[in-house]
Design a protein around this motif. Structure first.
Motif, short mmCIF file in Angstrom:
data_model
loop_
_atom_site.label_atom_id
_atom_site.label_comp_id
_atom_site.label_asym_id
_atom_site.label_seq_id
_atom_site.Cartn_x
_atom_site.Cartn_y
_atom_site.Cartn_z
N VAL A 4 -0.51 2.00 -1.60
CA VAL A 4 -0.42 1.09 -2.73
C VAL A 4 -0.73 -0.35 -2.39
O VAL A 4 -0.87 -1.17 -3.27
N ARG A 6 -2.83 -3.57 -1.38
CA ARG A 6 -4.18 -3.93 -1.79
C ARG A 6 -5.14 -3.82 -0.60
O ARG A 6 -4.99 -4.51 0.40
N GLU A 222 0.99 -0.53 -14.28
CA GLU A 222 0.22 -1.16 -13.20
C GLU A 222 0.92 -2.42 -12.71
O GLU A 222 0.95 -2.70 -11.51
N TRP A 225 3.81 -1.32 -10.43
CA TRP A 225 3.35 -0.82 -9.13
C TRP A 225 2.86 -1.95 -8.24
O TRP A 225 3.06 -1.94 -7.02
N ARG A 226 2.20 -2.93 -8.85
CA ARG A 226 1.64 -4.03 -8.05
C ARG A 226 2.75 -4.80 -7.33
O ARG A 226 2.66 -5.05 -6.13
N PRO B 36 0.71 5.15 -7.57
CA PRO B 36 -0.22 4.02 -7.45
C PRO B 36 -1.56 4.48 -6.88
O PRO B 36 -1.60 5.24 -5.92
N HIS B 38 -5.57 3.18 -5.79
CA HIS B 38 -6.44 2.03 -5.52
C HIS B 38 -7.47 1.84 -6.63
O HIS B 38 -7.89 0.72 -6.90
N GLU B 41 -6.14 -0.44 -9.12
CA GLU B 41 -5.74 -1.76 -8.67
C GLU B 41 -6.80 -2.78 -9.01
O GLU B 41 -7.99 -2.55 -8.85
#
Lengths: 486, 166
Positions: A4, A6, A222, A225-226, B36, B38, B41
């Protein structure tokens, strides 16, 4: 939560999407399957009730022994000068050590992106919390007036006195309380998405309501989760030095004293390595029955156990090196008291305890060099029992031979635990097991959302085994390897 | 608050739908995913999470407090040993470290709760129980005149169910 964070643009361009691509779960094909199979483990069985009952009975035996000790005084625990630290402190360090593997697996291996942790970390993390809860009882049990334990906490009081911050016992209070708080927080934050999944899937109304409260309204958006990914990363980053510091601080309880066998700078790394080793032993003791009784062999695969066994072997070698270093320093230092102490410990009065320790912690784990044994669950479970035994004896061998064989020969004495010591030791296992049994039938013992991260996502475009294209990115999945379906 | 929620079975369909909806400029978009991914994201925003600020401030506050309290107490009740300085920074570093970890961790959790807006007392509109199990979801907050376009876009990109909520 390994996937998760980045990724940078380079990683996104090259893939793979899943850092743990070498640890796949071919027996788990769909997201629904994960929720369904983990939720299925939450239905109590007769065997579970039997296990819980045994644990509670053991705990009550320990509680009864402690009440007897409070009534009679600490003398019933077998203490006599100069051996004033016995089974209670041995067991305190033992349980603190057990907790360390949980944090290693959940936090340190998370930072290292070790994929095999995904399906075992939740059980290990719960083990950490309950082990620290158990350990925290022992310094209190050890007090002559246990109701005064809060004097170690710095709080404003009418006596206008404060703890001595230069004392290792006060450092212990800070270290253990911090460890318990951070471990519990880490466990709960990791559980939040799973509570949400159970809240939405649970057919039983009461449980649905409880999971709803515990999930704090988590919605898997989202945005959530971020921030979750970032918070989880920082909690792991805090837990990593914490796990190293806690047992180092515990080791200072001994290393700060000018006692033969204790006064060594080696103690901090030696204690940390031993703690992780013993914790991994306990992880095997817990996870092997769980994967069998809960029908989770396709989640906790032989490959995962194999990887954990390698870690166990490595820490065993570190611990063995620490033992040999202790002996070597005792010999080469030329201090006759140290030499006398070491001889007494290995070949004298305490030979039996020392050889139990050496056999269980250094000799038997060498079998893990053989891959077939690393993948044999019966042997791993048996070995884990020996490791637990050996690591309890390690602490016994560190503490009591030193106190019973100090500088003055007229002080040399013996120490024998009494029935109260053994009953409270049994009670500690009952207390730990009771909490763990309650945990595994009320909370998911395998992390639902993290397992979904390593399950191939449903796609409109069918994909071959070794690669797929999704919105311009290539996701690599490795072909099946032996042991993953066991 | 009103809008359209779409339920998607596949990940790539969800990603395509979100890209199309962004071009449509119908309103604020939120995505739901069981785990989650990618791929999801950075579609909605590239701003990094500010949880790190809470962590930094909490950690610094904890470390400072961890040095301050033993130094203050040493000064308040001095134990003079061999003429050595009363506050001893080496053992106090242990207290400082532990409190840095403790308060830094709790501040991180507070940061998560504040930024992710949890605890949430009631589930807001635009959520479906399937989103925590196996389905992906897209919520578009939009006025009635734009809802037809949003619905059509979601269906075109593979939504298995589209419904209006308010």
């Amino acid at each position: 939560m390994a996937t998760v964070t980045r990724p940078d643009e380079e990683v996104l361009r090259l893939g793979p999407n899943i850092p743990e691509a070498n640890i796949q779960l071919p027996g788990v094909e769909k997201y629904e399957q994960v929720t369904r199979e983990i939720q299925r483990t939450l239905y109590p069985t007769k065997l579970w009730f039997a296990g819980l009952s045994v644990a509670i009975i053991c705990m009550l035996i320990g509680l009864g022994a402690w009440m007897w000790q409070v009534y009679m005084g600490l003398g019933v625990a077998g203490y006599s000068p100069p051996v004033m630290w016995g089974v209670y402190i041995v067991t305190f360090v033992f349980w603190v050590g057990i907790g360390h593997a949980g944090t290693l697996i959940s936090a340190i291996l998370y930072l290292f992106r070790a994929g095999f942790r995904t399906t075992i970390y939740r059980a290990a993390e719960a083990m950490t919390v309950f082990a620290i809860m158990t350990a925290g009882l022992f310094p209190i049990l050890h007090l002559g007036r246990p109701w005064k334990f809060f004097w170690l906490i710095p709080y404003p009081n009418w006596r206008l006195i404060w703890p001595q911050f230069k004392s290792p016992l006060v450092w212990d209070v800070f270290a253990i309380l911090t460890y318990l708080t951070v471990s519990s927080t880490f466990l709960y934050i990791g559980l939040l998405p799973d509570f949400a999944a159970l809240r939405d899937a649970e057919p039983r109304p009461l449980r649905k309501h409880i999971y709803g409260v515990l999930s704090l309204g988590w919605r898997n958006s989202e945005l959530e989760w971020r921030h979750f990914a970032r918070a989880y990363l920082f909690l792991a980053a805090f837990s990593t030095p914490l796990v190293l510091s806690v047992h180092s601080t515990v080791s200072f309880d001994f290393a700060m004293a000018d006692t033969p066998g204790w006064h060594a700078t080696l103690f901090a790394p030696y204690f940390v390595a031993g703690a992780i080793f013993s914790g991994i032993g306990m992880v095997f003791t817990i996870i092997i029955p769980i994967r069998r009784w809960f029908h989770l062999k396709h989640y906790v695969t032989l490959n995962h156990l194999d990887a954990a066994a390698k870690l166990c072997l490595f820490t065993s070698l570190v611990v063995g090196t620490a033992y040999l270093t202790e002996f070597f320093i005792g010999w080469i230092g030329g201090n006759s008291m140290e030499q006398s102490y070491w001889w007494n410990r290995v070949f004298g009065q305490w030979w039996w305890a020392a050889w139990v320790m050496l056999t269980c912690n250094c000799v038997l784990p060498l079998t893990l060099f053989v891959q077939r044994l690393r993948r044999n669950t019966t042997w791993l479970f048996t070995l884990s029992i020996f490791i637990n035994l050996g690591m309890w004896f390690e602490r016994f061998v560190i503490f009591d031979p030193s106190l019973s064989h100090e500088f003055e020969p007229w002080q040399w004495t013996r120490y024998a635990p009494t029935y109260v010591d053994w009953a409270i030791l049994l009670g500690s296992f009952g207390w730990f097991t009771m909490w763990f049994m309650l945990f595994i039938k009320n909370f998911p013992v395998v992390a639902i959302s993290e397992v979904k991260e390593i399950v191939p996502p449903p796609l409109r475009t069918p994909h071959p085994v070794e690669g797929i294209e999704v919105t311009g990115m290539r996701l690599a999945f490795e072909p099946e390897t032996p042991g993953e379906r066991d | 608050m009103q809008g359209i929620v779409g339920v998607f079975r596949e990940l790539d369909a969800t990603v395509d739908a979100v890209h199309a909806l962004k071009k449509l400029r119908a309103g604020n978009i939120d995505i739901y995913t069981p785990a989650p991914r990618h791929e999801l994201e950075g579609i909605l925003t590239h701003r990094p999470s500010i949880v790190r600020l809470y962590t930094l401030i909490g950690g610094l506050a904890g470390a400072t407090f961890g040095y301050w309290i033993p130094i203050w107490i040493s000064d308040y009740w001095p134990l003079v040993v061999g003429g050595k300085p009363v506050p001893s920074w080496v053992p106090y570093t242990i207290i400082s470290f532990e409190l840095m970890v403790l308060i830094g961790s709790l501040a991180t959790v507070a940061g998560l709760f504040i930024t992710a807006r949890v605890p949430r007392i009631t589930m807001t509109v635009g959520y479906d129980e399937r989103f925590s199990n196996a389905n992906f979801g897209v919520w578009v907050e939009c006025p009635p005149e734009k809802q037809a376009g949003v619905t059509e876009t979601m269906k075109r990109h593979g939504a298995t169910e589209v419904r209006g909520e308010r």
